[in-house]
Design a protein around this motif. Structure first.
Motif, PDB file in Angstrom:
ATOM      1  N   GLY A  36       0.879  -1.206  -0.007  1.00 16.88           N
ATOM      2  CA  GLY A  36       0.051   0.056   0.265  1.00 16.88           C
ATOM      3  C   GLY A  36       0.903   1.365   0.093  1.00 16.88           C
ATOM      4  N   CYS A  37       1.692   1.057   1.181  1.00 21.99           N
ATOM      5  CA  CYS A  37       2.598   2.665   1.089  1.00 21.99           C
ATOM      6  C   CYS A  37       3.632   2.788  -0.117  1.00 21.99           C
ATOM      7  CB  CYS A  37       3.474   2.577   2.332  1.00 21.99           C
ATOM      8  SG  CYS A  37       2.475   2.438   3.802  1.00 21.99           S
ATOM      9  N   GLY A  38       4.034   1.525  -0.817  1.00 20.07           N
ATOM     10  CA  GLY A  38       4.825   1.576  -1.812  1.00 20.07           C
ATOM     11  C   GLY A  38       4.130   2.109  -2.931  1.00 20.07           C
ATOM     12  N   HIS A  39       2.868   1.509  -3.334  1.00 20.15           N
ATOM     13  CA  HIS A  39       2.304   2.143  -4.404  1.00 20.15           C
ATOM     14  C   HIS A  39       1.904   3.627  -4.497  1.00 20.15           C
ATOM     15  CE1 HIS A  39      -1.350   2.606  -6.697  1.00 20.15           C
ATOM     16  NE2 HIS A  39      -0.951   1.546  -7.682  1.00 20.15           N
ATOM     17  N   GLU A  40       1.643   3.881  -3.257  1.00 22.56           N
ATOM     18  CA  GLU A  40       1.177   5.511  -3.086  1.00 22.56           C
ATOM     19  C   GLU A  40       2.396   6.138  -3.210  1.00 22.56           C
ATOM     20  OE1 GLU A  40      -1.673   6.863  -3.169  1.00 22.56           O
ATOM     21  OE2 GLU A  40      -2.367   4.861  -3.313  1.00 22.56           O
ATOM     22  N   ALA A  41       3.750   5.752  -2.497  1.00 25.00           N
ATOM     23  CA  ALA A  41       4.816   6.583  -2.855  1.00 25.00           C
ATOM     24  C   ALA A  41       5.425   6.642  -4.220  1.00 25.00           C
ATOM     25  CB  ALA A  41       6.170   5.670  -1.862  1.00 25.00           C
ATOM     26  N   LEU A  42       5.187   5.711  -4.950  1.00 26.87           N
ATOM     27  CA  LEU A  42       5.481   5.676  -6.292  1.00 26.87           C
ATOM     28  C   LEU A  42       4.608   6.412  -7.147  1.00 26.87           C
ATOM     29  CD1 LEU A  42       5.919   1.735  -7.100  1.00 26.87           C
ATOM     30  CD2 LEU A  42       8.017   3.635  -7.054  1.00 26.87           C
ATOM     31  N   SER A  43       3.344   6.621  -6.963  1.00 28.58           N
ATOM     32  CA  SER A  43       2.563   7.872  -7.635  1.00 28.58           C
ATOM     33  C   SER A  43       2.921   9.170  -6.904  1.00 28.58           C
ATOM     34  CB  SER A  43       0.993   7.346  -7.299  1.00 28.58           C
ATOM     35  OG  SER A  43       0.590   6.149  -7.470  1.00 28.58           O
ATOM     36  N   GLY A  44       3.294   9.252  -5.700  1.00 31.11           N
ATOM     37  CA  GLY A  44       3.866  10.468  -5.442  1.00 31.11           C
ATOM     38  C   GLY A  44       5.175  11.031  -6.051  1.00 31.11           C
ATOM     39  N   THR A  45       6.091   9.907  -6.350  1.00 28.27           N
ATOM     40  CA  THR A  45       7.220   9.969  -7.154  1.00 28.27           C
ATOM     41  C   THR A  45       6.897  10.612  -8.449  1.00 28.27           C
ATOM     42  OG1 THR A  45       8.407   8.362  -5.750  1.00 28.27           O
ATOM     43  CG2 THR A  45       9.460   8.898  -7.813  1.00 28.27           C
ATOM     44  N   VAL A  46       5.785  10.213  -9.212  1.00 28.30           N
ATOM     45  CA  VAL A  46       5.631  10.454 -10.496  1.00 28.30           C
ATOM     46  C   VAL A  46       5.280  11.933 -10.409  1.00 28.30           C
ATOM     47  CG1 VAL A  46       3.702  10.107 -12.481  1.00 28.30           C
ATOM     48  CG2 VAL A  46       5.088   8.130 -11.237  1.00 28.30           C
ATOM     49  N   THR A  47       4.256  12.450  -9.488  1.00 25.27           N
ATOM     50  CA  THR A  47       3.782  13.616  -9.224  1.00 25.27           C
ATOM     51  C   THR A  47       4.959  14.757  -9.093  1.00 25.27           C
ATOM     52  OG1 THR A  47       1.749  12.908  -8.332  1.00 25.27           O
ATOM     53  CG2 THR A  47       2.297  15.235  -8.163  1.00 25.27           C
ATOM     54  N   ILE A  48       6.162  14.344  -8.384  1.00 32.31           N
ATOM     55  CA  ILE A  48       7.226  15.134  -8.059  1.00 32.31           C
ATOM     56  C   ILE A  48       7.998  15.277  -9.277  1.00 32.31           C
ATOM     57  CG2 ILE A  48       9.208  15.169  -6.874  1.00 32.31           C
ATOM     58  CD1 ILE A  48       7.796  14.102  -4.400  1.00 32.31           C
ATOM     59  N   LEU A  49       8.144  14.254 -10.002  1.00 29.75           N
ATOM     60  CA  LEU A  49       9.010  14.376 -11.333  1.00 29.75           C
ATOM     61  C   LEU A  49       8.299  15.349 -12.280  1.00 29.75           C
ATOM     62  CD1 LEU A  49      10.055  10.816 -11.816  1.00 29.75           C
ATOM     63  CD2 LEU A  49      11.729  12.564 -11.031  1.00 29.75           C
ATOM     64  N   GLN A  50       6.963  15.130 -12.596  1.00 28.12           N
ATOM     65  CA  GLN A  50       6.280  15.827 -13.426  1.00 28.12           C
ATOM     66  C   GLN A  50       6.048  17.391 -13.307  1.00 28.12           C
ATOM     67  OE1 GLN A  50       2.582  13.301 -14.095  1.00 28.12           O
ATOM     68  NE2 GLN A  50       3.553  12.271 -15.440  1.00 28.12           N
ATOM     69  N   ASN A  51       5.907  17.560 -11.712  1.00 26.06           N
ATOM     70  CA  ASN A  51       5.540  19.109 -11.474  1.00 26.06           C
ATOM     71  C   ASN A  51       6.790  19.665 -11.193  1.00 26.06           C
ATOM     72  OD1 ASN A  51       2.898  18.237 -11.773  1.00 26.06           O
ATOM     73  ND2 ASN A  51       2.576  17.842  -9.584  1.00 26.06           N
ATOM     74  N   HIS A  74       7.873   9.747   3.724  1.00 22.59           N
ATOM     75  CA  HIS A  74       7.390   9.097   4.831  1.00 22.59           C
ATOM     76  C   HIS A  74       6.648   7.562   4.567  1.00 22.59           C
ATOM     77  CE1 HIS A  74       7.994  12.840   7.057  1.00 22.59           C
ATOM     78  NE2 HIS A  74       8.063  12.197   8.218  1.00 22.59           N
ATOM     79  N   LEU A  75       6.035   7.841   3.211  1.00 24.58           N
ATOM     80  CA  LEU A  75       5.543   6.412   2.586  1.00 24.58           C
ATOM     81  C   LEU A  75       6.328   5.583   2.180  1.00 24.58           C
ATOM     82  CD1 LEU A  75       2.607   7.838   0.469  1.00 24.58           C
ATOM     83  CD2 LEU A  75       2.350   6.422   2.195  1.00 24.58           C
ATOM     84  N   PHE A  76       7.664   6.026   1.785  1.00 23.21           N
ATOM     85  CA  PHE A  76       8.612   4.968   1.496  1.00 23.21           C
ATOM     86  C   PHE A  76       9.362   4.474   2.834  1.00 23.21           C
ATOM     87  CE2 PHE A  76       9.253   6.907  -2.904  1.00 23.21           C
ATOM     88  CZ  PHE A  76       9.290   5.516  -3.506  1.00 23.21           C
ATOM     89  N   ILE A  77       9.312   5.335   3.768  1.00 25.74           N
ATOM     90  CA  ILE A  77       9.912   4.611   4.969  1.00 25.74           C
ATOM     91  C   ILE A  77       8.844   3.722   5.655  1.00 25.74           C
ATOM     92  CG2 ILE A  77      10.179   5.171   7.434  1.00 25.74           C
ATOM     93  CD1 ILE A  77      11.208   8.095   6.598  1.00 25.74           C
ATOM     94  N   CYS A  78       7.684   3.891   5.349  1.00 22.56           N
ATOM     95  CA  CYS A  78       6.460   2.864   5.907  1.00 22.56           C
ATOM     96  C   CYS A  78       6.746   1.703   5.046  1.00 22.56           C
ATOM     97  CB  CYS A  78       5.164   3.262   5.878  1.00 22.56           C
ATOM     98  SG  CYS A  78       4.890   4.815   7.062  1.00 22.56           S
ATOM     99  N   ALA A  79       6.908   1.746   3.861  1.00 26.59           N
ATOM    100  CA  ALA A  79       7.164   0.513   2.864  1.00 26.59           C
ATOM    101  C   ALA A  79       8.464  -0.193   3.278  1.00 26.59           C
ATOM    102  CB  ALA A  79       7.367   0.986   1.350  1.00 26.59           C
ATOM    103  N   LEU A  80       9.525   0.538   3.940  1.00 25.53           N
ATOM    104  CA  LEU A  80      10.581  -0.104   4.306  1.00 25.53           C
ATOM    105  C   LEU A  80      10.381  -0.861   5.416  1.00 25.53           C
ATOM    106  CD1 LEU A  80      13.718  -0.635   3.998  1.00 25.53           C
ATOM    107  CD2 LEU A  80      14.019   1.510   5.371  1.00 25.53           C
ATOM    108  N   ALA A  81       9.648  -0.254   6.188  1.00 24.69           N
ATOM    109  CA  ALA A  81       9.217  -1.039   7.679  1.00 24.69           C
ATOM    110  C   ALA A  81       8.566  -2.257   7.291  1.00 24.69           C
ATOM    111  CB  ALA A  81       8.349  -0.220   8.556  1.00 24.69           C
TER     112      ALA A  81
END
Length: 280
Positions: free
Chosen positions: A47-62, A214-221
């Motif tokens: 869950g956290c990894g999926h949302e973190a990847l979506s956030g990464t796409v937003t940061i790269l594009q914006n 923080h989502l990537f940290i949760c995915a790592l946990a």
């Protein structure tokens, strides 16, 4: 009549209580704890990894103005989509695997013998237990690799977040974030964002950066919890394997003992018949 009815009700309650105690005693609690830990870790990672990847796409594009390739090329967005599909597969696969390990824990638990009587340990059962041990060990190594891979974006986002937090103390110094250092964009494309620019300020003030970090940290946990669950499963499966092995030896001993007792009984009955015939 009333006293007899009350007595029968009490006996029914005791029987129900004994049945509940036997049912609770038949639950393999180590396998249950490992299954809960596995489901929690996999859910957190996926869950956290999926949302973190979506956030990464937003940061790269914006903020870095990275554009998705119009042709069917293997760019960073395509790789992110592939990783998302892998996450879907991991979630479904380990949901089924957790159920299988839980069922295996039920059937190799010693409490099953108390609930349903004696049972036979077959060669297939021993092979299944050994197969689960080997498969769980492979999955543990795979989750160790996933944990190491997940730590890379955590390290990258920590550096970005640290620069944003300390940008006010770096007056006169210019620091730039270049995605080419991490292989996100080709070398020929310059997509740098430097301190003091409006894009850098907007990125640091946005919720996407803080949330994605923080989502990537949760995915790592979650990946670490899955590793712990795999280690717990290995201990449980090894204990079950030892139990099955001892039960197999005990079964062979009981078979030999019953066979010898039957032979002694046959010899004794034969001699008794011979004596009876001689007497008559």
């Amino acid at each position: 009549f009333c006293s007899g009815l009350q007595e029968s009700q009490k006996q029914g309650r005791y029987r129900c209580l004994d049945c509940c105690i036997k049912c609770l005693g038949g639950i393999p609690y180590p396998s249950l704890i490992a299954t809960i830990l596995l489901y929690a870790g996999v859910a957190l990672f996926c869950g956290c990894g999926h949302e973190a990847l979506s956030g990464t796409v937003t940061i790269l594009q914006n903020y870095f103005e990275v554009v998705r390739s119009p042709v069917d090329a293997l760019d960073v967005f395509t790789m992110i989509d592939i990783i998302k599909y892998v996450i879907y597969g991991i979630a479904s696969a380990f949901f089924v695997y957790g159920i299988l390990l839980m069922v295996e824990g039920f059937f190799t638990s010693g409490a099953i013998k108390d609930l349903y009587g004696d049972f036979k340990i077959t060669t297939c059962g021993r092979c299944v237990s050994a197969w689960f041990i080997m498969l769980t060990y492979i999955f543990m190594l795979a989750w160790l690799g996933v944990t190491a891979f997940t730590s890379i974006p955590v390290f990258i986002y920590f550096n970005i977040w640290n620069i944003c937090q300390n940008s006010t103390f770096l007056e006169g110094a210019t620091l730039c974030l270049d995605p080419r250092q991490y292989g996100v964009v080709p070398i020929a494309e310059a997509k740098t964002v430097c301190t003091g620019s409006e894009k850098f300020f907007n990125m640091c003030e946005s919720n996407e950066l803080d949330m994605t970090f923080h989502l990537f940290i949760c995915a790592l946990a979650g990946a670490g919890a899955a590793v712990i669950a795999m280690i717990h499963y290995l201990m449980v499966l090894s204990a079950n394997w030892a139990y099955v092995k001892d039960a197999c030896r005990m079964q062979k001993y009981e078979d030999i003992k019953s066979k010898e007792e039957q032979e002694l009984h046959d010899i004794h009955s034969t001699r008794s018949k011979e004596r009876l015939n001689a007497y008559t």
